[in-house]
Design an enzyme around this catalytic site. Structure first.
Site, short mmCIF file in Angstrom:
data_model
loop_
_atom_site.label_atom_id
_atom_site.label_comp_id
_atom_site.label_asym_id
_atom_site.label_seq_id
_atom_site.Cartn_x
_atom_site.Cartn_y
_atom_site.Cartn_z
N TYR A 125 0.85 -1.19 0.00
CA TYR A 125 0.00 0.00 0.00
C TYR A 125 0.88 1.23 0.00
O TYR A 125 1.82 1.33 0.79
CB TYR A 125 -0.90 0.01 1.23
CG TYR A 125 -1.79 1.23 1.36
CD1 TYR A 125 -2.84 1.45 0.47
CD2 TYR A 125 -1.57 2.17 2.36
CE1 TYR A 125 -3.65 2.57 0.58
CE2 TYR A 125 -2.39 3.30 2.48
CZ TYR A 125 -3.43 3.48 1.59
OH TYR A 125 -4.24 4.59 1.70
N ASP B 264 9.32 2.87 -0.38
CA ASP B 264 8.27 3.51 0.41
C ASP B 264 8.49 3.11 1.86
O ASP B 264 8.09 2.03 2.29
CB ASP B 264 6.89 3.10 -0.10
CG ASP B 264 5.77 3.79 0.67
OD1 ASP B 264 6.08 4.51 1.65
OD2 ASP B 264 4.60 3.61 0.29
N LYS C 291 4.51 8.96 8.88
CA LYS C 291 4.28 8.35 10.19
C LYS C 291 5.26 8.84 11.27
O LYS C 291 5.06 9.93 11.79
CB LYS C 291 4.24 6.83 10.04
CG LYS C 291 3.08 6.44 9.09
CD LYS C 291 2.64 5.02 9.08
CE LYS C 291 1.30 4.90 8.35
NZ LYS C 291 1.30 4.20 7.11
#
Ligand SMILES: *Cc1c(COP(=O)(O)O)cnc(C)c1O
Length: 419
Positions: free
Chosen positions: A144, A239, A267
Site C-alpha cells: 500500500y 516507500d 508516520k
C-alpha cells in the site's frame, strides 16, 4: 465491557461521515462490531469514550514508537503553537528537520516535506516520471502506497481488508500505467523489465511490507530490484512511510544495505502530527520546483507544529538507540505467545499473527488466512483490554512505552483465546 457511548457516537457519525470514519480500516468492517471512539492516550494505553482502557498495538498505525503523548513531543508542539501555527514561509526548524532526516537515512541527500504519506508517494512518482521521461510504474500486490490513483491497483491495507477492486473512480488510463507484480518474485520483475524496460519510470516497494500484514523480503529480492532498476534506467523508490525510523534510525534501507534512488517517509517523522517527506539523490531532487520543472507545493507543508513534533521525535530516537531494542523485545515477547496454527512474522517492533499455516511471502499467501478466526481473536483481545489491528492484513505496532505489565496483560489475553 460497556460500549454504549461508542455505539451512540458511531450512530451519529454514520449520519454525517461516510461509514462513520475518516479512514476505512477504523470502521471494524472486516471484524464486525462497534469501533471504539477514543478519548485519550498515554504511553502504551488508550481510553475510549466509555472509559475502557486498552493496551494499544496500533499506535496510530505506526507513528507512535515512543507511545502516546510522549512528553518531549507534546512540549515541543505546545511551544510551537504558542509562536504561530502556520506561516506559509520558510522556518529554521524545517531546515533542522531536513538535516536530521538526511543524517539518519543513508540514501537521502535532499528532502521535501509534505503532509501525508499519500502526498509523498504521489510526488515521488511524479518526480520519477519527470526525471526519466517515462510513464510506467511497477508496484507489488499487497503493498500500500497511500490512495494515489495509479497506486491503488492491487493495494494492501484497507483496499485488501474490504476486498474492493481499488480502482473505482480511477480512470483506466491511470490504472494501465501500473504493473502489479507478486512480492518477492524476482522472475516476475525480470520479465516485466524484459517486456517494458525502456518505459518503466520507477519501481515502488515497501522494502519490508506492513500493509498486507508483516511480510519480509526474501534474500536477493531487494538486491535484484536494485540491479534491474539501475540496468534499465528506472528509479527505485523505497516507500518507508511505515518502516522509516521504525526498523532502525535509517529504516529498512539501512538494515538491508540497499540504496534506493528515492525514499518516502511519513508516520514516525511527524511524531503523531501530519507530516511526511520524499527525498533521495540530490541530482533527482533538484528536478523539484522551484529548482526544477516538476511541480509540487503545499499550503501547510513544513507546518511549524508538525515540524516541532518531528524534530523532538527524531532527536529522541537519535539519542536513544535503546528504543529499538526495547520495542522489539516487547514485540518478541508478545509474538512468543501466539496461538498454535498461526504464522507469526515480525520485523523489529512490527508484527502480524497470520491465521494460516503457511509462511507469508506474498499477497497470494496472505489471502489464504482465515479472516473469521482472526476476527474472533481480535474481539477476544479487545474484550480483554488489548487493542490489535481490526484487520488480518495490517501490522501490529509496539512502542518503547510497552512496559512489562502491558506485555503480561497481552500474553495472558492471547493465551486465553479458544478458537
Ligand atoms: C501509511 C502508509 C502510506 C500512506 O500514508 P498516509 O499518511 O496515510 O497517506 C503510504 N505508504 C506506506 C508504506 C504506508 O504505510
Amino acid at each position: 465491557m460497556n460500549t454504549k457511548r461508542s455505539e451512540e457516537l458511531f450512530a451519529r457519525a454514520q449520519q454525517r461521515i461516510p461509514g462513520g470514519v475518516n479512514s476505512p480500516v477504523r470502521a471494524f468492517r472486516s471484524v464486525g462490531g462497534t469501533p471504539r471512539f477514543l478519548r485519550r492516550g498515554s504511553g502504551c494505553r488508550i481510553t475510549d469514550a466509555d472509559g475502557n482502557t486498552y493496551v494499544d498495538y496500533i499506535c496510530s498505525w505506526g507513528p507512535l514508537i515512543l507511545g502516546h503523548a510522549f512528553p518531549p513531543v507534546a512540549e515541543a508542539v505546545r511551544e510551537a503553537l504558542e509562536n504561530g501555527s502556520s506561516f506559509g514561509a520558510p522556518t529554521e526548524r524545517e531546515v533542522e528537520l531536513a538535516e536530521r532526516i538526511c543524517a539518519a537515512v543513508p540514501s537521502v541527500e535532499m528532502v521535501r516535506l509534505v503532509n501525508s504519506g499519500t502526498e509523498a508517494t504521489m510526488s515521488a512518482l511524479r518526480l520519477a516520471r519527470g526525471f526519466t521521461g517515462r510513464t510506467l510504474t511497477v508496484k507489488f500486490e499487497g503493498c500500500y502506497h497511500g490512495h494515489v490513483d495509479s497506486l491503488l491497483v492491487k493495494a494492501g491495507s484497507g483496499v485488501a481488508t474490504l476486498g474492493i477492486s481499488g480502482t473505482a473512480g480511477v480512470p483506466e488510463e491511470f490504472a494501465r500505467t501500473t504493473i502489479a507484480l507478486p512480492y518477492n518474485s524476482v522472475e516476475a520483475l525480470e520479465a516485466a523489465f524484459q517486456r517494458h524496460g525502456g518505459e518503466i519510470a520507477a519501481v515502488i516497494v515497501e522494502p519490508v511490507v506492513g500493509n498486507m500484514g508483516c511480510v519480509l523480503p526474501q534474500p536477493g529480492f531487494l538486491e535484484a530490484m536494485r540491479e534491474l532498476c539501475t540496468r534499465h534506467g528506472a528509479l527505485l523508490i523505497f516507500d518507508e512511510v511505515m518502516t522509516g525510523f521504525r526498523l532502525s534510525l535509517g529504516g529498512a534501507q539501512q538494515i538491508y544495505g540497499i540504496r534506493p534512488d528515492l525514499t518516502t517517509l511519513g508516520k514516525i517523522i511527524g511524531g503523531g502530527l501530519p507530516i511526511a517527506a520524499y527525498g533521495g539523490r540530490a541530482d533527482v531532487m533538484r528536478h523539484v520546483a522551484p529548482s526544477g520543472g516538476v511541480y509540487q507545493a503545499g499550503t501547510l507543508s513544513g507546518n511549524p507544529c508538525a515540524v516541532a513534533a518531528g524534530i523532538a521525535m527524531l532527536k529522541h530516537l537519535a539519542e536513544h538507540s535503546g528504543v529499538y531494542e526495547r520495542a522489539a523485545a516487547a514485540a518478541e515477547a508478545v509474538c512468543a505467545a501466539a496461538p498454535a496454527g498461526v504464522t507469526v512474522q515480525r520485523a523489529g517492533s512490527m508484527f502480524t499473527f497470520f491465521f494460516t499455516d503457511r509462511s507469508v511471502n506474498s499477497w497470494e499467501d496472505a489471502a489464504t488466512c482465515d479472516t473469521q478466526r482472526y476476527a474472533a481473536f481480535f474481539h477476544h483481545l479487545l474484550e480483554n483490554g488489548v487493542y490489535f489491528p481490526p484487520s488480518q492484513f495490517e501490522a501490529a505496532f509496539v512502542s518503547a512505552a510497552h512496559d512489562d505489565a502491558a506485555v503480561e496483560q497481552t500474553v495472558a489475553a492471547i493465551r486465553s483465546f479458544r478458537s
